[in-house]
Design an enzyme around this catalytic site. Structure first.
Site, PDB file in Angstrom:
ATOM      1  N   LYS A 112      29.020 117.407  67.024  1.00 41.97           N
ATOM      2  CA  LYS A 112      29.861 118.179  66.113  1.00 41.97           C
ATOM      3  C   LYS A 112      29.125 118.518  64.815  1.00 41.97           C
ATOM      4  O   LYS A 112      29.432 119.518  64.167  1.00 41.97           O
ATOM      5  CB  LYS A 112      31.138 117.405  65.768  1.00 41.97           C
ATOM      6  CG  LYS A 112      31.951 116.908  66.960  1.00 41.97           C
ATOM      7  CD  LYS A 112      32.531 118.044  67.783  1.00 41.97           C
ATOM      8  CE  LYS A 112      33.732 117.653  68.627  1.00 41.97           C
ATOM      9  NZ  LYS A 112      33.507 116.643  69.666  1.00 41.97           N
TER      10      LYS A 112
HETATM   11  C1  LIG Z   1      34.017 116.624  71.001  1.00 45.62           C
HETATM   12  C2  LIG Z   1      33.194 115.882  71.976  1.00 45.62           C
HETATM   13  C3  LIG Z   1      33.116 116.288  73.310  1.00 45.62           C
HETATM   14  C4  LIG Z   1      33.930 117.436  73.865  1.00 45.62           C
HETATM   15  O1  LIG Z   1      33.571 118.675  73.308  1.00 45.62           O
HETATM   16  P1  LIG Z   1      34.578 119.927  73.413  1.00 45.62           P
HETATM   17  O2  LIG Z   1      33.935 120.998  72.625  1.00 45.62           O
HETATM   18  O3  LIG Z   1      35.864 119.453  72.816  1.00 45.62           O
HETATM   19  O4  LIG Z   1      34.728 120.244  74.851  1.00 45.62           O
HETATM   20  C5  LIG Z   1      32.257 115.599  74.147  1.00 45.62           C
HETATM   21  N1  LIG Z   1      31.517 114.547  73.701  1.00 45.62           N
HETATM   22  C6  LIG Z   1      31.586 114.125  72.425  1.00 45.62           C
HETATM   23  C7  LIG Z   1      30.759 112.961  72.007  1.00 45.62           C
HETATM   24  C8  LIG Z   1      32.417 114.776  71.523  1.00 45.62           C
HETATM   25  O5  LIG Z   1      32.464 114.355  70.248  1.00 45.62           O
END
Ligand SMILES: *Cc1c(COP(=O)(O)O)cnc(C)c1O
Length: 462
Positions: A112
């Site tokens: 993120k």
């Molecule tokens: C947010 C997240 C996901 C999923 O990503 P999306 O964009 O919501 O599909 C997978 N792995 C981790 C570690 C995350 O923080």
């Protein structure tokens, strides 16, 4: 580039307006009016660019010159200057035919950070330039919250409130969010699960009057800029593999929750990147796996799993994909989304389902498969996967038909020590995580109702 809504009722708006609008004012999601297609000759020229240079090139197709080049450049370099790996998103070979794209070298150790560091800079830029108040409101299954807070804590003109499901995030995720002491940060720990948090937020954003008077801004992947920033590493990974002698199409395996990250891969493909299959990895919360296999999109029962950031039943970004697979037809999207609200499911079949299965393969990791994958790769390769990345790798192993696959490593294992310990593996925490454990925490525990949340927001956004 202009932006429109998947539901057809937002006029063509520019890049900054799309960034600030977040959720479309008609309840839909914003998408580019036409996806730009990058020519092969241009792709060739991009091969040796750094991550930052590549991002500037890709963004130039979308920003309409609304942000002076020098300003955007400054923001991009400031964002990724905080990463611990000089390559930002390095690619590592795990075994023949399988590579890992490490997306966790940012300040909060999850992917993120890649979009949210930049969005923090962008919000700050807009706040300063227009003297605007920016009140960020977001829901998190754990990683988005930490990352968004890190991106804007202490920044002038910006307040941020993050809802997370009470006691349903990992210890480190909770610490990363709640140990931040800046007064422009509010953590609400909500009784309920992530879907409850996301629903309340979406309702508030859909109330255009509430949204405008409270200056609400979105950091969830409903925000198109977040998706766009994430397309960059698909391109970057592809070029890294070419340098390692891989030719032709590449498959990507993506641990999926809200369909944001994998939609970024879909967008990269539509922009002309030679992507083969997008492999959709889920855990027991497998609504998307079932959709790909059966054409039925219907929430099941929520389950807490080893990979909590993927514990999501209703995937916000799914509507963006629907829009494209239905031939960019907003009336068809509205009709399916209204049907979903009424009947609790969406069904596609015939050519549409064939197209879905052309675009995606899917595998849902269940039970001990996640932990077994972590153990097996640790033994066989020495590499310690976090539980989300393990879902991606397990899905790649399951779905890959002899080609080359890049599996997205979405978090550092230290964030999810609960699962790692169940594998009887001991890890040492990186210093920025280790130091969180003895710091004071700030959060408010609230009921999972819109009323309770609005009351807290009323105090904070004053
Ligand atoms: C947010 C997240 C996901 C999923 O990503 P999306 O964009 O919501 O599909 C997978 N792995 C981790 C570690 C995350 O923080």
């Amino acid at each position: 580039m202009r932006f429109i809504s998947t539901r057809g009722n937002v006029g063509q708006i520019g890049f900054i307006d799309a960034f600030l609008m977040g959720l479309g004012n008609d309840g839909g999601l914003l998408v580019p009016a036409q996806i730009p297609v990058i020519e092969e000759a241009t792709l060739k020229q991009w091969q040796n660019l750094t991550f930052q240079e590549l991002m500037l090139e890709i963004f130039s197709y979308y920003t309409n010159g609304e942000i002076p080049e020098a300003d955007l450049k400054q923001m991009v370099y400031a964002s990724y200057g905080r990463f611990r790996d000089e390559e930002v998103t390095p690619v590592r070979k795990l075994k023949d035919g399988l590579f890992l794209l490490e997306l966790f070298h940012g300040p909060t150790f999850a992917f993120k950070d890649i979009a949210l560091q930049l969005m923090g800079e962008l919000y700050s830029y807009v706040a300063k330039k227009d003297g605007r108040k920016i009140h960020i409101l977001g829901a998190t299954s754990g990683d988005t919250g930490a990352s968004a807070i890190e991106g804007v804590k202490g920044k002038e003109g910006i307040k941020i409130c993050i809802l997370h499901p009470h006691q349903k995030v990992s210890k480190v995720q909770e610490l990363q969010m709640t140990t931040v002491q800046e007064d422009n940060v509010l953590n609400l720990s909500v009784h309920g699960n992530f879907d409850d948090c996301q629903r309340i937020i979406k309702e508030l954003f859909a109330d255009v009057n509430y949204k405008t008077t409270n200056h609400l801004a979105a950091i969830n992947s409903i925000n198109f800029v977040r998706i766009l920033a994430q397309t960059v590493y698909y391109f970057y990974a592809y070029f890294q593999l070419q340098k390692q002698g891989v030719s032709g199409k590449v498959d990507f395996s993506v641990p999926t929750g809200n369909f944001g990250d994998i939609f970024a891969g879909y967008l990269a493909k539509r922009m002309g990147l030679p992507v083969g299959k997008l492999i959709l990895a889920t855990n027991e919360n497998n609504i998307l796996e079932r959709f790909v296999k059966e054409g039925i999109y219907k929430p099941g029962n929520f389950q807490s799993t080893y990979s909590p950031s993927m514990d999501i039943q209703v995937a916000s970004n799914f509507e963006r994909y629907l829009y494209y697979v239905l031939g960019e037809n907003p009336e068809a999207v509205v009709s399916l989304m209204e049907g979903f609200k009424r009947e609790g499911q969406i069904v596609v079949n015939g050519d549409t389902l064939r197209q879905v299965q052309e675009d995606f393969a899917a595998h849902g990791v269940v039970g001990e498969e996640c932990l077994n994958t972590i153990r097996r790769y640790k033994e066989e390769t020495g590499y310690l996967l976090d539980p989300h990345s393990a879902c991606g790798v397990a899905a790649a192993d399951q779905c890959e038909a002899g080609g080359v696959c890049v599996s997205l490593a979405t978090a550092h294992p230290a964030k999810f020590d609960e699962a790692i310990r169940l594998c009887s593996i001991e890890q040492t925490f990186p210093e920025p995580i280790a130091r969180l454990f003895d710091q004071p925490r700030r959060q408010i525990v609230v009921d999972g109702t819109q009323e309770a949340i609005v009351q807290e927001l009323g105090r904070f956004f004053r």
